[in-house]
Design an enzyme around this catalytic site. Structure first.
Site, PDB file in Angstrom:
ATOM      1  N   SER B  58     -14.035  60.201  29.832  1.00  0.00           N
ATOM      2  CA  SER B  58     -13.421  59.646  28.627  1.00  0.00           C
ATOM      3  C   SER B  58     -14.191  59.932  27.359  1.00  0.00           C
ATOM      4  CB  SER B  58     -13.234  58.133  28.790  1.00  0.00           C
ATOM      5  OG  SER B  58     -14.489  57.549  29.068  1.00  0.00           O
ATOM      6  N   HIS B  97     -18.591  54.140  25.557  1.00  0.00           N
ATOM      7  CA  HIS B  97     -17.617  54.595  24.560  1.00  0.00           C
ATOM      8  C   HIS B  97     -18.174  54.456  23.159  1.00  0.00           C
ATOM      9  CE1 HIS B  97     -13.825  54.073  27.303  1.00  0.00           C
ATOM     10  NE2 HIS B  97     -14.492  55.176  27.551  1.00  0.00           N
ATOM     11  N   ASP B 124      -9.976  50.542  23.420  1.00  0.00           N
ATOM     12  CA  ASP B 124     -10.378  49.916  24.670  1.00  0.00           C
ATOM     13  C   ASP B 124      -9.823  48.525  24.914  1.00  0.00           C
ATOM     14  OD1 ASP B 124     -13.750  51.346  24.873  1.00  0.00           O
ATOM     15  OD2 ASP B 124     -11.766  52.145  25.366  1.00  0.00           O
TER      16      ASP B 124
END
Lengths: 179, 181
Positions: B58, B97, B124
């Site tokens: 990701s 992230h 998210d």
């Protein structure tokens, strides 16, 4: 008997050490387990400290103090262990209790330098009170080629005889000193 | 190969209790020293997990699956653009992230954070616990401060095939205990 790879210096030393230790312990000496016991106890304490640090039931930021204590303790006991080994054990492979009326036991140390074939046996008095006096030791040095056949098999009887002779020399030297 | 096995077996059988204990303690010292290094890293970086392996794609092309990340927490405020590793209640693996929104309340110092994977379509919010809309400081485990490409692939293999991990540990353990050092 045992076979070694002739090029494997470490294996040669381990094998000779094992047999030399057997000879000493078969000659009426009891092993002195003090150094071994200290190493085991200190090692266990060190491991337990690490396990406490890991398994302490609080999640990370809360257990910071406990972890710090354990990590500090770990380094401390580990250093203690190394220092102990350095000062007490050195190259000794067997410590013995005194035999008969002798005041001290003996230590059997061996040395086989890295790229050398000269195996050195030192039998000395296990007396930690004073510095090792060269007069208190018997040193025997021979090339390992004297004890191994061409095909790598140990000529055990020859080696055992050499160790026994060194031991007898030490015992008669000790006896003379006590007279 | 079978020679090594029989040799190892005879060594184990002929060992007396004292030798076994000594070798066991040696093994313990090796394993615990690795553990202690990990704990020291935790104390030094302030992060619960100072080294993590990137498990998903990701964050491509910045990080790929199998990369190793080094984390540092520190007291500096979390700012936009930083790559953070955070924990969500109910998930046991941390997520790596980027911070895309930060709301800070001046009076209380309370901070709300929103993150998104570079390679993901949406932010998210779907990953957070149900009812949770923002991340707070307490969820953040650390900021990425360095990385090693691909070295973490070993961990991923061991996680996907746990028996590899157990086998490896058993073999190593036996080798150490029977090594005549």
């Amino acid at each position: 008997t045992q076979e070694v790879n002739k090029g494997d210096s470490a294996h040669i030393k381990r094998l000779l050490d094992e047999v030399a230790a057997e000879v000493v312990l078969e000659s009426g000496y009891d092993e002195d387990h003090f150094v071994s016991n200290v190493k085991i106890v200190l090692g266990l304490i060190t491991c337990i400290l690490a396990l406490v640090a890991h398994f302490y039931p609080e999640p990370f930021p809360a257990n910071k103090d406990v972890v710090m204590l354990c990590v500090g303790g770990y380094f401390l006991t580990n250093t203690l262990l190394q220092v102990f080994v350095m000062i007490w054990e050195k190259e000794v492979i067997v410590f013995t209790q005194p035999k008969d009326n002798a005041p001290h036991g003996l230590t059997l140390s061996t040395n086989l330098p890295r790229f050398s074939d000269m195996y050195q046996i030192t039998i000395a008095t296990a007396n930690n009170a004073k510095e090792q006096d060269p007069a208190d030791q018997i040193v025997v040095e021979k090339s390992v080629t004297a004890w191994f056949h061409d095909d790598g098999y140990l000529a055990e009887e020859i080696f055992r005889k050499d160790v026994r002779n060194a031991l007898k020399k030490y015992e008669s030297m000790e006896a003379k000193k006590r007279k | 190969m079978s020679n090594i096995v029989t040799e190892t077996w005879t060594t184990l059988r002929t060992m007396n209790k004292r030798q076994f204990l000594t070798q066991g303690v040696s093994l313990g010292l090796i394993v615990t020293s690795a553990l202690i290094i990990w704990k020291t890293l935790m104390l030094g970086t302030g992060s619960e997990s100072p080294v993590v392996v990137v498990l998903s794609g990701s964050m491509q092309p910045a990080f790929y699956r199998g990369d190793i990340l080094f984390l540092y927490l520190g007291d500096a405020p979390i700012r936009m653009g930083e790559i953070v590793v955070f924990n969500v209640e109910g998930r046991d693996i941390p997520i790596v992230h980027r911070v895309i929104k930060v709301h800070e309340r001046h009076k209380t110092g309370h901070v709300d954070i929103l993150t998104k994977g570079d390679n993901n379509y949406g932010d998210d919010k779907v990953l957070y616990a149900s009812g949770q809309e923002w991340l707070n400081r307490k969820h953040i485990m650390g900021r990425a401060v360095g990385y090693l490409p691909s070295v973490g692939m070993v961990t991923i293999v061991m996680n996907d095939y746990p028996y590899v991990k157990y086998l490896l540990i058993c073999v190593l353990g036996i080798l150490v205990v029977t090594s005549k050092e």
